[in-house]
Design a protein around this motif. Structure first.
Motif, short mmCIF file in Angstrom:
data_model
loop_
_atom_site.label_atom_id
_atom_site.label_comp_id
_atom_site.label_asym_id
_atom_site.label_seq_id
_atom_site.Cartn_x
_atom_site.Cartn_y
_atom_site.Cartn_z
N PRO A 90 -5.08 12.46 -6.46
CA PRO A 90 -3.90 12.35 -7.34
C PRO A 90 -3.79 10.97 -8.00
O PRO A 90 -3.16 10.84 -9.04
CB PRO A 90 -2.72 12.56 -6.38
CG PRO A 90 -3.27 13.29 -5.22
CD PRO A 90 -4.69 12.83 -5.09
N ASN A 91 -4.40 9.96 -7.37
CA ASN A 91 -4.29 8.62 -7.95
C ASN A 91 -5.43 8.26 -8.89
O ASN A 91 -5.50 7.14 -9.39
CB ASN A 91 -4.17 7.58 -6.83
CG ASN A 91 -2.79 7.60 -6.22
OD1 ASN A 91 -1.79 7.61 -6.93
ND2 ASN A 91 -2.73 7.62 -4.90
N LYS A 128 -4.71 14.40 -0.99
CA LYS A 128 -3.31 14.02 -1.17
C LYS A 128 -3.16 12.60 -1.70
O LYS A 128 -2.16 12.28 -2.33
CB LYS A 128 -2.57 14.14 0.18
CG LYS A 128 -2.44 15.56 0.69
CD LYS A 128 -1.21 16.22 0.08
CE LYS A 128 -1.07 17.68 0.47
NZ LYS A 128 -0.83 17.88 1.91
N VAL A 129 -4.11 11.74 -1.38
CA VAL A 129 -3.96 10.34 -1.78
C VAL A 129 -4.95 9.95 -2.87
O VAL A 129 -4.56 9.46 -3.93
CB VAL A 129 -4.14 9.40 -0.56
CG1 VAL A 129 -4.05 7.95 -0.99
CG2 VAL A 129 -3.07 9.68 0.48
N THR A 143 -7.55 15.37 4.04
CA THR A 143 -6.16 15.22 3.59
C THR A 143 -6.04 13.98 2.70
O THR A 143 -5.40 14.01 1.65
CB THR A 143 -5.23 15.07 4.80
OG1 THR A 143 -5.51 16.11 5.71
CG2 THR A 143 -3.78 15.14 4.38
N PHE A 201 1.78 4.80 -1.65
CA PHE A 201 1.00 5.73 -2.45
C PHE A 201 1.64 5.84 -3.83
O PHE A 201 2.77 6.33 -3.94
CB PHE A 201 0.93 7.10 -1.77
CG PHE A 201 0.37 7.03 -0.37
CD1 PHE A 201 -0.90 6.46 -0.15
CD2 PHE A 201 1.08 7.49 0.71
CE1 PHE A 201 -1.42 6.38 1.13
CE2 PHE A 201 0.55 7.40 2.00
CZ PHE A 201 -0.69 6.84 2.19
N PRO A 202 0.94 5.42 -4.88
CA PRO A 202 1.56 5.37 -6.22
C PRO A 202 1.96 6.74 -6.75
O PRO A 202 2.85 6.83 -7.60
CB PRO A 202 0.46 4.77 -7.11
CG PRO A 202 -0.57 4.23 -6.19
CD PRO A 202 -0.45 4.98 -4.91
N ASN A 203 1.31 7.80 -6.26
CA ASN A 203 1.59 9.13 -6.79
C ASN A 203 2.79 9.79 -6.13
O ASN A 203 3.17 10.88 -6.50
CB ASN A 203 0.35 10.03 -6.61
CG ASN A 203 -0.09 10.14 -5.17
OD1 ASN A 203 -0.09 9.15 -4.44
ND2 ASN A 203 -0.42 11.32 -4.72
N MET A 204 3.39 9.12 -5.16
CA MET A 204 4.50 9.75 -4.44
C MET A 204 5.77 8.91 -4.59
O MET A 204 5.70 7.69 -4.71
CB MET A 204 4.16 9.84 -2.94
CG MET A 204 2.88 10.56 -2.63
SD MET A 204 2.62 10.60 -0.86
CE MET A 204 0.86 10.97 -0.81
N PHE A 254 4.95 12.00 3.76
CA PHE A 254 3.50 12.08 3.97
C PHE A 254 3.15 11.66 5.40
O PHE A 254 2.21 12.18 6.00
CB PHE A 254 2.78 11.18 2.97
CG PHE A 254 1.29 11.19 3.10
CD1 PHE A 254 0.54 12.24 2.60
CD2 PHE A 254 0.62 10.17 3.75
CE1 PHE A 254 -0.83 12.26 2.72
CE2 PHE A 254 -0.76 10.18 3.88
CZ PHE A 254 -1.49 11.22 3.36
N SER A 309 0.81 -1.23 0.00
CA SER A 309 0.00 0.00 0.00
C SER A 309 0.83 1.27 0.00
O SER A 309 0.58 2.18 0.77
CB SER A 309 -0.92 0.04 1.22
OG SER A 309 -1.81 -1.01 1.14
N LEU A 331 -5.03 1.79 0.75
CA LEU A 331 -4.43 3.13 0.62
C LEU A 331 -5.09 4.10 1.60
O LEU A 331 -4.43 4.92 2.24
CB LEU A 331 -4.60 3.67 -0.80
CG LEU A 331 -3.71 3.09 -1.89
CD1 LEU A 331 -4.00 3.78 -3.22
CD2 LEU A 331 -2.26 3.23 -1.54
#
Lengths: 291, 224
Positions: B139-140, B135-136, B131, A92-95, A103, A90, B118
């Motif tokens: 964006p995904n 933030k999570v 948040t 975060f794919p965007n980070m 984060f 898990s 996630l």
């Protein structure tokens, strides 16, 4: 000390099942939950983290009540401050790796912890990579580091190593043990792997259909307590070969391949893939000075 | 030279509609994706209705509802000074309702396809729902957001029945391109109708192509 007394009805593959756990976990221990799939291991972690609410129960961690259904207390996961490593990592794919760790920082927390953790789990040269470009072992290390950013007192690992090959797994076990000691954690590990449990944990709970059926020191539970051995290792049987009246067993212990001799009664019961405990009495060891 | 008014009006309407829809659809899609409420199927159905209902039906009911001679329309008029019949504002409200599923569905699907863990990780790390959303989650699901934006935009550009019912054909207020085309054909000005049509065709083609290029990763491959 974590006091856990919970009840929850679960829908398992085999029908309804009642999860009923009443136990304590000593502070600073590394404990393992062991049992078949669907025994309720992950559910216990989720309840402890506050992601799932049991029908009845009470959770007290170091004197603080996290859950008390009769008093209608149920601390949100955000307030429990536990470290949790999920089975599927898990990330975060965007980070990037570094952003994943950042984060997790709380407001006004010192950034220093990030570089410390990146060093401990050896992610230095991967810090700007996105998760999709990482291998399973690398992802796992990121997840472990991320779970530790807030310096939790409890770390929960949901089968963290099951998808990894044995060499990487061994290394990660070392990482987990290292952070467990360094951060003075109470660590709860879910594992299917007996050798992993033997190597890592102080205490073991064995679960079956939502109930604890056995608990104690792992070496005692797996019935090795009557062995008066000075050396003992656990490994996987890789090959077995019969020569005259003897068997030659090839065993993978950690990174090493070891060949040992077994007699006929020992050899006939074994099949490739078995977990094996190799023990030797210390009456004729070879000793080398290495420094 | 053709009158650019209808085209400008069309794209102004589509832009504002898309922007408003984005604000409405994100919370709505979030709720639809994660709520376990019993009224969820009802809301889901209502959101999807514009997909199957003839636009004239929506237009008709909006016309009736917004009419100042009715209680609701009268209330809007008296309290906010809003007259939604035969006005740009009315057109906007109708477009938002009409294009709602085209924005909500992709975003909802995007949310549903994200791994639950996630969200769990973010909560365990002490992050609030807001948040986590910004933030999570968002964006995904960028491809879903893009799909929603473009579909809602293109769908608004293409609407006809609703506009005709509630907007009428007032130049620079409610006379959008699709109406203008119809009008010109009725007046047998095939040349002008063709110019409008061709412009609409090309622009919508370009927009959709861009989305497929971006979401299919083709652009990345070409740039590499």
């Amino acid at each position: 000390m974590i006091q856990l007394n919970i009840q929850k009805k679960l829908k398992a593959a085999s029908g309804e099942m009642e999860l009923a756990i009443n136990t304590q976990i000593t502070q600073g221990d590394l404990v393992s939950f062991y049992g078949k799939s669907g025994a309720g291991k992950t559910t216990i972690l989720r309840i402890l983290a506050g992601l799932l609410k049991p029908e009845k129960g009470e959770i007290i961690v170091q004197g603080n009540t996290w859950l008390n259904t009769s008093k209608k207390i149920n601390l949100k996961p955000q307030k429990r401050k536990v470290g949790y490593v999920f089975q599927d990592y898990s990330l975060f794919p965007n980070m990037t790796v570094k952003e994943n760790l950042e984060f997790a920082l709380t407001k006004n927390q010192d950034q220093k912890i990030i570089s410390e953790l990146i060093e401990i789990v050896e992610l230095g040269n991967l810090r700007n990579r996105k998760p999709e470009t990482l291998s399973g072992g690398q992802k796992q290390r990121v997840a472990l580091a991320r779970a530790l950013v807030q310096k939790p007192s409890i770390l929960m690992l949901d089968e963290p190593l099951s998808a990894l090959d044995s060499e990487i797994r061994y290394k990660l076990q070392q990482h987990i043990l290292q952070v467990h000691n360094e951060f003075k954690l109470t660590t709860i590990l879910i594992s299917h792997d007996i050798s992993e449990i033997l190597r890592m944990s102080d205490y073991l709970f064995e679960l079956e259909s939502g109930k604890i059926i056995r608990q104690g020191k792992p070496s005692e539970l797996f019935k090795f307590q009557n062995l008066n051995a000075k050396f003992q290792f656990t490994g996987d049987l890789v090959a077995i070969e019969k020569q005259d009246f003897l068997y030659i067993l090839t065993i993978k212990i950690g990174k090493d391949i070891v060949k040992v001799i077994a007699d006929e009664t020992e050899g006939t019961n074994l099949v490739i893939g078995d977990k094996i405990l190799v023990a030797s009495k210390a009456f004729n060891p070879i000793i080398h000075k290495i420094n | 030279m053709i009158d650019w008014g209808p085209l400008v009006l069309t794209f102004r309407l589509a832009l504002i509609t898309t922007f408003m829809l984005l604000l409405i659809a994100i919370p709505l899609a979030y709720w639809l994706a994660f709520s376990k409420s019993k009224i969820k199927p009802v809301i889901e159905t209502l959101v999807s209705m514009p997909l199957v209902l003839p636009p004239t039906v929506i237009g008709f009911y909006l016309l009736v509802a917004f009419s100042p001679s009715n209680a609701f329309g009268n209330w809007l008029n008296e309290w906010f000074g809003l007259r939604l019949v035969f006005s740009f504002e009315g057109l906007l409200v109708a477009s938002i309702i009409y294009s709602l599923p085209f924005m909500v569905h992709p975003i909802q699907a995007g949310f549903s396809n994200l791994s639950q863990s996630l969200i769990d990780v973010s909560y365990v790390l002490g992050k609030s729902k807001t948040t986590t959303l910004f933030k999570v989650l968002l964006p995904n699901i960028k491809p879903s957001l893009l799909t929603g934006i473009v579909l809602a935009f293109a769908h608004t550009v293409g609407e006809f029945g609703v506009v005709l019912m509630i907007g009428g054909n007032i130049p620079d207020k409610t006379r959008v391109a699709s109406i203008a085309i119809y009008d010109e054909v009725e007046a047998l000005n095939y040349g002008v109708a063709n110019t409008y049509s061709l412009i609409l065709f090309c622009i919508t083609f370009a927009i959709l192509l861009t989305v497929f290029l971006i979401n299919g990763g083709y652009l990345k491959q070409i740039i590499k």
